[in-house]
Design a protein around this motif. Structure first.
Motif, PDB file in Angstrom:
ATOM      1  N   PHE A 172      -0.484 -14.310   2.241  1.00 16.03           N
ATOM      2  CA  PHE A 172      -1.300 -13.994   1.071  1.00 16.03           C
ATOM      3  C   PHE A 172      -2.274 -12.871   1.396  1.00 16.03           C
ATOM      4  O   PHE A 172      -2.447 -11.930   0.613  1.00 16.03           O
ATOM      5  CB  PHE A 172      -2.062 -15.242   0.616  1.00 16.03           C
ATOM      6  CG  PHE A 172      -2.918 -15.017  -0.607  1.00 16.03           C
ATOM      7  CD1 PHE A 172      -2.383 -15.109  -1.875  1.00 16.03           C
ATOM      8  CD2 PHE A 172      -4.274 -14.712  -0.481  1.00 16.03           C
ATOM      9  CE1 PHE A 172      -3.162 -14.896  -3.004  1.00 16.03           C
ATOM     10  CE2 PHE A 172      -5.061 -14.502  -1.606  1.00 16.03           C
ATOM     11  CZ  PHE A 172      -4.504 -14.591  -2.867  1.00 16.03           C
ATOM     12  N   LYS A 173      -2.897 -12.948   2.566  1.00 15.67           N
ATOM     13  CA  LYS A 173      -3.854 -11.916   2.975  1.00 15.67           C
ATOM     14  C   LYS A 173      -3.162 -10.565   3.121  1.00 15.67           C
ATOM     15  O   LYS A 173      -3.684  -9.539   2.670  1.00 15.67           O
ATOM     16  CB  LYS A 173      -4.522 -12.303   4.296  1.00 15.67           C
ATOM     17  CG  LYS A 173      -5.421 -13.512   4.175  1.00 15.67           C
ATOM     18  CD  LYS A 173      -5.970 -13.917   5.528  1.00 15.67           C
ATOM     19  CE  LYS A 173      -6.773 -15.200   5.450  1.00 15.67           C
ATOM     20  NZ  LYS A 173      -7.304 -15.612   6.743  1.00 15.67           N
ATOM     21  N   THR A 174      -1.964 -10.580   3.703  1.00 12.60           N
ATOM     22  CA  THR A 174      -1.202  -9.346   3.883  1.00 12.60           C
ATOM     23  C   THR A 174      -0.847  -8.727   2.536  1.00 12.60           C
ATOM     24  O   THR A 174      -0.989  -7.513   2.340  1.00 12.60           O
ATOM     25  CB  THR A 174       0.079  -9.618   4.693  1.00 12.60           C
ATOM     26  OG1 THR A 174      -0.293 -10.195   5.946  1.00 12.60           O
ATOM     27  CG2 THR A 174       0.869  -8.352   4.926  1.00 12.60           C
ATOM     28  N   GLU A 175      -0.410  -9.556   1.612  1.00 12.69           N
ATOM     29  CA  GLU A 175      -0.074  -9.066   0.273  1.00 12.69           C
ATOM     30  C   GLU A 175      -1.308  -8.534  -0.451  1.00 12.69           C
ATOM     31  O   GLU A 175      -1.242  -7.522  -1.152  1.00 12.69           O
ATOM     32  CB  GLU A 175       0.593 -10.170  -0.555  1.00 12.69           C
ATOM     33  CG  GLU A 175       1.968 -10.551  -0.070  1.00 12.69           C
ATOM     34  CD  GLU A 175       2.979  -9.421  -0.197  1.00 12.69           C
ATOM     35  OE1 GLU A 175       2.941  -8.682  -1.203  1.00 12.69           O
ATOM     36  OE2 GLU A 175       3.806  -9.283   0.715  1.00 12.69           O
ATOM     37  N   ALA A 176      -2.435  -9.214  -0.284  1.00 11.34           N
ATOM     38  CA  ALA A 176      -3.671  -8.768  -0.923  1.00 11.34           C
ATOM     39  C   ALA A 176      -4.087  -7.403  -0.377  1.00 11.34           C
ATOM     40  O   ALA A 176      -4.481  -6.511  -1.139  1.00 11.34           O
ATOM     41  CB  ALA A 176      -4.782  -9.790  -0.687  1.00 11.34           C
ATOM     42  N   SER A 203      -3.897  -0.926   0.058  1.00 11.11           N
ATOM     43  CA  SER A 203      -3.409   0.186   0.875  1.00 11.11           C
ATOM     44  C   SER A 203      -2.147   0.847   0.317  1.00 11.11           C
ATOM     45  O   SER A 203      -2.001   2.058   0.414  1.00 11.11           O
ATOM     46  CB  SER A 203      -3.139  -0.288   2.303  1.00 11.11           C
ATOM     47  OG  SER A 203      -2.154  -1.289   2.303  1.00 11.11           O
ATOM     48  N   GLU A 204      -1.246   0.068  -0.259  1.00  8.79           N
ATOM     49  CA  GLU A 204       0.025   0.624  -0.687  1.00  8.79           C
ATOM     50  C   GLU A 204       0.116   0.899  -2.180  1.00  8.79           C
ATOM     51  O   GLU A 204       0.819   1.804  -2.602  1.00  8.79           O
ATOM     52  CB  GLU A 204       1.162  -0.325  -0.276  1.00  8.79           C
ATOM     53  CG  GLU A 204       1.280  -0.486   1.229  1.00  8.79           C
ATOM     54  CD  GLU A 204       2.245  -1.585   1.631  1.00  8.79           C
ATOM     55  OE1 GLU A 204       2.968  -2.103   0.751  1.00  8.79           O
ATOM     56  OE2 GLU A 204       2.259  -1.930   2.825  1.00  8.79           O
ATOM     57  N   GLN A 205      -0.588   0.107  -2.987  1.00  7.13           N
ATOM     58  CA  GLN A 205      -0.461   0.253  -4.429  1.00  7.13           C
ATOM     59  C   GLN A 205      -1.661   0.929  -5.073  1.00  7.13           C
ATOM     60  O   GLN A 205      -1.685   1.107  -6.288  1.00  7.13           O
ATOM     61  CB  GLN A 205      -0.190  -1.106  -5.067  1.00  7.13           C
ATOM     62  CG  GLN A 205       1.133  -1.698  -4.596  1.00  7.13           C
ATOM     63  CD  GLN A 205       1.469  -2.990  -5.307  1.00  7.13           C
ATOM     64  OE1 GLN A 205       0.958  -3.266  -6.381  1.00  7.13           O
ATOM     65  NE2 GLN A 205       2.332  -3.788  -4.710  1.00  7.13           N
ATOM     66  N   GLY A 206      -2.667   1.258  -4.279  1.00  7.63           N
ATOM     67  CA  GLY A 206      -3.787   2.035  -4.794  1.00  7.63           C
ATOM     68  C   GLY A 206      -4.833   1.270  -5.579  1.00  7.63           C
ATOM     69  O   GLY A 206      -5.664   1.870  -6.256  1.00  7.63           O
ATOM     70  N   TYR A 207      -4.808  -0.033  -5.528  1.00  9.02           N
ATOM     71  CA  TYR A 207      -5.846  -0.821  -6.192  1.00  9.02           C
ATOM     72  C   TYR A 207      -7.163  -0.650  -5.450  1.00  9.02           C
ATOM     73  O   TYR A 207      -7.179  -0.474  -4.236  1.00  9.02           O
ATOM     74  CB  TYR A 207      -5.498  -2.314  -6.169  1.00  9.02           C
ATOM     75  CG  TYR A 207      -4.482  -2.768  -7.181  1.00  9.02           C
ATOM     76  CD1 TYR A 207      -4.848  -3.617  -8.213  1.00  9.02           C
ATOM     77  CD2 TYR A 207      -3.148  -2.391  -7.096  1.00  9.02           C
ATOM     78  CE1 TYR A 207      -3.907  -4.074  -9.131  1.00  9.02           C
ATOM     79  CE2 TYR A 207      -2.216  -2.828  -8.009  1.00  9.02           C
ATOM     80  CZ  TYR A 207      -2.595  -3.674  -9.025  1.00  9.02           C
ATOM     81  OH  TYR A 207      -1.674  -4.122  -9.927  1.00  9.02           O
ATOM     82  N   SER A 208      -8.260  -0.731  -6.187  1.00  8.45           N
ATOM     83  CA  SER A 208      -9.558  -0.802  -5.517  1.00  8.45           C
ATOM     84  C   SER A 208      -9.750  -2.240  -5.054  1.00  8.45           C
ATOM     85  O   SER A 208      -9.045  -3.148  -5.499  1.00  8.45           O
ATOM     86  CB  SER A 208     -10.688  -0.401  -6.470  1.00  8.45           C
ATOM     87  OG  SER A 208     -10.871  -1.399  -7.459  1.00  8.45           O
TER      88      SER A 208
END
Length: 95
Positions: free
Chosen positions: A14-18, A23-28
């Motif tokens: 879960f932490k990795t996905e968060a 880092s990968e999808q550009g979310y703040s």
């Protein structure tokens, strides 16, 4: 009434996905935390730990050994203090 606070735990996946959202999808961090329903500060701390591990020259096996050794040192220091107190107690008794 004695109620102990229950903390929610999260899996490493879960932490990795968060962190991947950032880092990968550009979310703040705020957007990712809001989307996942977690506190901003929690996600910031995960991010900081991940960056520290990425910048670390210690490999995971060494990190595991280091943590075990630190735990052992703490235990040995505690035992040493107990022995000091016991020897002082028995020294008084002998007088």
């Amino acid at each position: 009434m004695n109620t102990k606070r229950q903390y929610k735990t999260y899996t490493s996946e879960f932490k990795t996905e968060a962190l991947a959202l950032i880092s990968e999808q550009g979310y703040s961090v705020q957007e990712a935390a809001s989307a996942l329903g977690i506190a901003n500060s929690l996600l910031y701390s995960w991010k900081q730990k991940a960056e520290e591990q990425a910048n670390s020259t210690v490999v995971p096996d060494e990190r595991t050994e280091l943590l075990a050794l630190r735990k052992e040192v703490k235990q040995l220091r505690m035992e040493k203090e107990i022995l000091k107190k016991a020897s002082a107690f028995f020294a008084k008794e002998m007088k």
